[in-house]
Design an enzyme around this catalytic site. Structure first.
Site, short mmCIF file in Angstrom:
data_model
loop_
_atom_site.label_atom_id
_atom_site.label_comp_id
_atom_site.label_asym_id
_atom_site.label_seq_id
_atom_site.Cartn_x
_atom_site.Cartn_y
_atom_site.Cartn_z
N GLU A 187 -1.58 -2.78 8.34
CA GLU A 187 -1.36 -3.23 10.28
C GLU A 187 -0.02 -3.34 10.57
O GLU A 187 0.15 -2.68 11.80
CB GLU A 187 -2.73 -4.32 10.24
CG GLU A 187 -2.61 -4.61 11.53
CD GLU A 187 -1.01 -5.51 12.30
OE1 GLU A 187 -1.20 -4.92 13.22
OE2 GLU A 187 0.03 -6.17 11.63
N ASP A 213 -2.81 -6.52 4.60
CA ASP A 213 -1.58 -6.03 4.11
C ASP A 213 -0.77 -7.47 4.57
O ASP A 213 -0.46 -8.45 5.41
CB ASP A 213 -1.45 -4.63 4.22
CG ASP A 213 -0.88 -5.43 6.05
OD1 ASP A 213 -1.92 -5.69 7.21
OD2 ASP A 213 0.07 -4.78 6.73
NI NI Z 1 -0.20 -9.63 11.69
#
Ligand code: NI
Length: 392
Positions: free
Chosen positions: A137, A79
């Site tokens: 994340e 991401d």
């Molecule tokens: Ni990172």
């Protein structure tokens, strides 16, 4: 053992092409549709068994060697961040307000390169490699979501590995630290309720702005007065919101921020003092306080045996002096949720190049890294995975 570093270097153009493509087309957490599509396409092309749509946009793929052996999990995050890119790079983000400012574009490209490397050597290996391409994340809970959707089952991994390009260190540097390497993180919200009124008649009101100011100051005592000087902890208030104009005392105020710790006992001490101070300072100033604490991630706690193995692989691969074994950071990583159940190791791969201006910190609008770090990370992860597969 083949020279995975040299082989990764021979795939440099492939890796860099993917990385730059992901960089041009960044996607926020749980929306990595295009990225996940490319990941699945590349893994399918290698003939791996690919599952898409795990935790929305995650991709999980199995590389079966056909021989019995351990299961090694390799995790890569995909991401981007809600940041407007200012690098001016030729491969800069084409999506306004969204940018790969943490290097996850590199991680995804590294993962696909590792898949190529291990696939090429599958006849010499035993066991199974489980490739996990994780969404979200950046504080959105992607790892937990993947764990709850069964990424640690069928087959259950014996070892877990991941890496992060690391711009606080130059390219050429690698950090593998046994034990805690990244802190656990909590987010907090403090809602203060007072009583609004005319700013010229403060005695008729209960001022939540004053209480917020005292709380921010009091919280500075937690780390400086309540935590052992040789232990690590951070308490940061990062957002203060209250009021609309200059002549009205508002009725409420809100503080937000984060707390970082490595050890459970330090965490318990910090959280205990935090709540005590907020409640009592607010009470002393006649405000009501409501505290919301959310555990975002656990500390990244590298298994000492797994870390020792990764260190020994790194020593055979890298020139003397490139491996650091004591690097720790108050940054956080949700890979901790996978390592909680499967002993693992999180590797830092230095990626900065100050001469070329590629040394802005992570999450900065001018973040970019030296792409020579990509094959280093891919070669090291492939070699470490192969080592576990051959010597369980
Ligand atoms: Ni990172």
């Amino acid at each position: 053992m083949p020279d995975y570093l040299a082989e990764a270097q021979s795939l440099f153009e492939y890796t860099r092409h993917l990385r730059r493509d992901f960089h041009r087309h960044p996607e926020l957490g749980f929306r990595e549709v295009r990225t996940a599509g490319i990941v699945a396409r590349e893994l399918n092309e290698l003939g791996l068994e690919v599952a898409s749509g795990v935790a929305e946009t995650g991709v999980v793929a199995l590389l079966e060697t056909g021989r019995p052996g351990p299961v090694v999990l390799l995790r890569f995050d995909m991401d981007a961040l809600p940041i407007h890119e200012e690098t001016g790079a030729e491969y800069a983000s084409q999506t306004p307000g969204v940018m790969h400012a943490c290097g996850h574009d590199g991680h995804t490209a590294i993962g696909l390169t590792v898949a190529r490397l291990l696939h090429a050597h599958r006849h010499e290996l035993a066991g199974t490699v489980k490739f996990v391409f994780q969404p979200a994340e950046e504080g959105l809970g992607g790892a937990q979501r993947m764990v709850s959707e069964g990424v640690l089952e069928n087959p259950r991994p014996d070892v877990s590995l991941a890496a992060h390009l690391w711009n606080s260190q130059p390219v050429g540097w690698v950090g593998v630290t046994p034990g805690p390497a990244m802190s656990g993180a909590e987010s907090f919200t403090i809602r203060l309720t007072g009583r609004g009124g005319h700013a010229a008649m403060p005695h008729t009101a209960i001022d939540p702005v004053l209480a917020a100011a005292h709380i921010i100051t009091a919280l500075q005592s937690v780390v400086s007065r309540n935590v052992h000087p040789l232990e690590a902890a951070v308490v940061s208030v990062t957002r203060v919101r209250s009021g609309e104009t200059m002549n009205v005392i508002p009725s409420a105020a809100e503080l937000m921020g984060t707390i970082r710790t490595f050890k459970p006992e330090v965490r318990a001490r910090v959280l205990g003092r935090f709540e005590h101070l907020v409640e009592n300072v607010a009470a002393a100033l006649d405000c009501q306080a409501q505290v919301e604490l959310d555990n975002m991630t656990l500390p990244v706690d590298n298994d000492p045996q797994v870390a020792a193995r990764v260190q020994s692989v790194a020593r055979t691969l890298l020139p003397e002096g490139e491996l650091e074994t004591e690097h720790r950071t108050m940054g956080s990583e949700d890979f901790a949720f996978m390592m909680q159940d499967v002993p693992g190791c999180f590797v830092f791969v230095g990626s900065a190049n100050a001469e070329q201006g590629l040394n802005a910190p992570h999450h900065h609008p001018r973040f970019d890294f030296d792409e020579r770090a990509l094959p280093r990370a891919a070669g090291l992860l492939a070699a470490a995975a192969a080592d576990f597969l051959l010597n369980p």
